[in-house]
Design an enzyme around this catalytic site. Structure first.
Site, PDB file in Angstrom:
ATOM      1  N   ASP A   1       0.752  -1.171   0.095  1.00  0.00           N
ATOM      2  CA  ASP A   1      -0.138   0.203  -0.121  1.00  0.00           C
ATOM      3  C   ASP A   1       0.877   1.204  -0.076  1.00  0.00           C
ATOM      4  OD1 ASP A   1      -2.219   2.025   0.665  1.00  0.00           O
ATOM      5  OD2 ASP A   1      -3.419   0.199   1.098  1.00  0.00           O
TER       6      ASP A   1
ATOM      7  N   CYS B   1       4.426   1.221  -1.286  1.00  0.00           N
ATOM      8  CA  CYS B   1       4.644   1.226  -2.594  1.00  0.00           C
ATOM      9  C   CYS B   1       3.688   2.243  -3.281  1.00  0.00           C
ATOM     10  CB  CYS B   1       4.696  -0.094  -3.104  1.00  0.00           C
ATOM     11  SG  CYS B   1       4.693  -0.410  -4.964  1.00  0.00           S
TER      12      CYS B   1
ATOM     13  N   TYR C   1     -13.122   6.508 -13.847  1.00  0.00           N
ATOM     14  CA  TYR C   1     -13.133   5.290 -13.150  1.00  0.00           C
ATOM     15  C   TYR C   1     -13.760   3.919 -14.101  1.00  0.00           C
ATOM     16  CZ  TYR C   1     -13.897   2.355  -9.179  1.00  0.00           C
ATOM     17  OH  TYR C   1     -14.017   1.062  -8.316  1.00  0.00           O
TER      18      TYR C   1
ATOM     19  N   VAL D   1     -19.135  -0.999  -1.874  1.00  0.00           N
ATOM     20  CA  VAL D   1     -18.884  -1.593  -0.585  1.00  0.00           C
ATOM     21  C   VAL D   1     -18.615  -0.561   0.260  1.00  0.00           C
ATOM     22  CG1 VAL D   1     -17.613  -3.429   0.761  1.00  0.00           C
ATOM     23  CG2 VAL D   1     -17.883  -3.589  -1.828  1.00  0.00           C
TER      24      VAL D   1
ATOM     25  N   LYS E   1     -11.849   0.390 -15.204  1.00  0.00           N
ATOM     26  CA  LYS E   1     -12.174  -0.890 -14.634  1.00  0.00           C
ATOM     27  C   LYS E   1     -12.699  -1.637 -16.024  1.00  0.00           C
ATOM     28  CE  LYS E   1     -11.668  -0.529 -10.375  1.00  0.00           C
ATOM     29  NZ  LYS E   1     -10.638  -1.383  -9.587  1.00  0.00           N
TER      30      LYS E   1
END
Length: 258
Positions: A40, A62, A155, A188, A159
């Site tokens: 992360d 990272c 976005y 979520v 994806k």
């Protein structure tokens, strides 16, 4: 055939692992006995102390969009564990912006973080998987690629590329015993979700979640555990004949005829 879930002796690398979905993935992988490498941009060391299981844990900071930093992760994993058996490409950034407001720099930031990172990590760890004749790559996609949501051009495009990358990698790596699949969640309610700006028409995050649930066949909020359960299957021996698939784990939000 016996149902096999144990990941003892396997090493899993998870990006975007410090919180939310990525951290839930780390918890489940550790519970199944895998060594876990949490990658992360923020330090995940403290979070690793709370993971179950007796296997080894390693946190690596990272920026997943930077090739030199990804190379450093590969070196650290190889030095500590020999190779990566399971790669979970989960790191991503979200941006709500319509075409008129979207800058080229923002567009590139979304694509490099959400798509280029998956290429870089696959490039780093696939050779070891191929040499071993076994490997699992799981990418995080999104149901938004099939939705009618406005204001998420960058976005949604990223994806969609993730889903295509998943299928292309599956084509390339299948002969060497490496499967590549993607989990496409709905929204979520994680820390990252609540850090987002208000949704359309000024809705609160909770109100937006309730609207999403109304489009599902299963009328409840999604959880990170819902996704982790699917991940555990995909990286196990039970999924050895499944590759190139995009699994929509969304309570039936995306379905035939919807």
């Amino acid at each position: 055939m016996e149902f096999q879930m144990s990941l003892e002796g396997k090493t899993a690398v998870v990006t975007g692992a410090a919180r939310g979905i990525g951290y839930a993935y780390c918890r489940r992988l550790a519970a199944e006995g895998a060594n876990v490498v949490a990658v992360d941009v923020i330090d995940a060391t403290g979070s690793l102390d709370e993971l179950p299981g007796a296997a080894e844990k390693l946190a690596v900071c990272c920026d997943v969009s930077q090739p030199d930093q990804v190379a450093d992760v590969e070196k650290a994993v190889t030095a500590r564990f020999g190779r990566c058996d399971i790669l979970v490409n989960n790191a991503a950034v979200f941006l709500r912006a319509a075409l008129a407001d979207l800058t080229l720099s923002d567009w590139r930031r979304i694509q490099t973080t959400n798509v280029d990172s998956m290429f870089l990590f696959a490039k780093a760890f696939a050779p070891g998987m191929r040499a071993a004749g076994w490997g699992r790559i799981v990418n995080t996609g999104s149901t938004m690629t099939l939705s009618q949501v406005r204001g998420q051009l960058a976005y949604m495009t990223s994806k969609g590329a993730v889903h295509t990358l998943t299928r292309a990698l599956a084509n390339e790596l299948g002969d060497d015993g490496v499967t590549v699949n993607a989990i496409a969640p709905s929204v979520v309610p994680t820390e990252g979700f609540y850090a987002r700006p208000p949704g359309p028409a000024g809705l609160t995050n909770d109100e937006e979640m309730d609207l999403i649930v109304a489009t599902q066949t299963i009328k409840r909020w999604s959880t990170t555990e819902d996704l982790a359960n699917v991940l555990a299957f995909l990286v196990s021996e039970n999924a050895s004949f499944m590759t190139g698939q995009i699994l929509h784990v969304d309570g039936g939000r995306v379905r035939s005829g919807a």
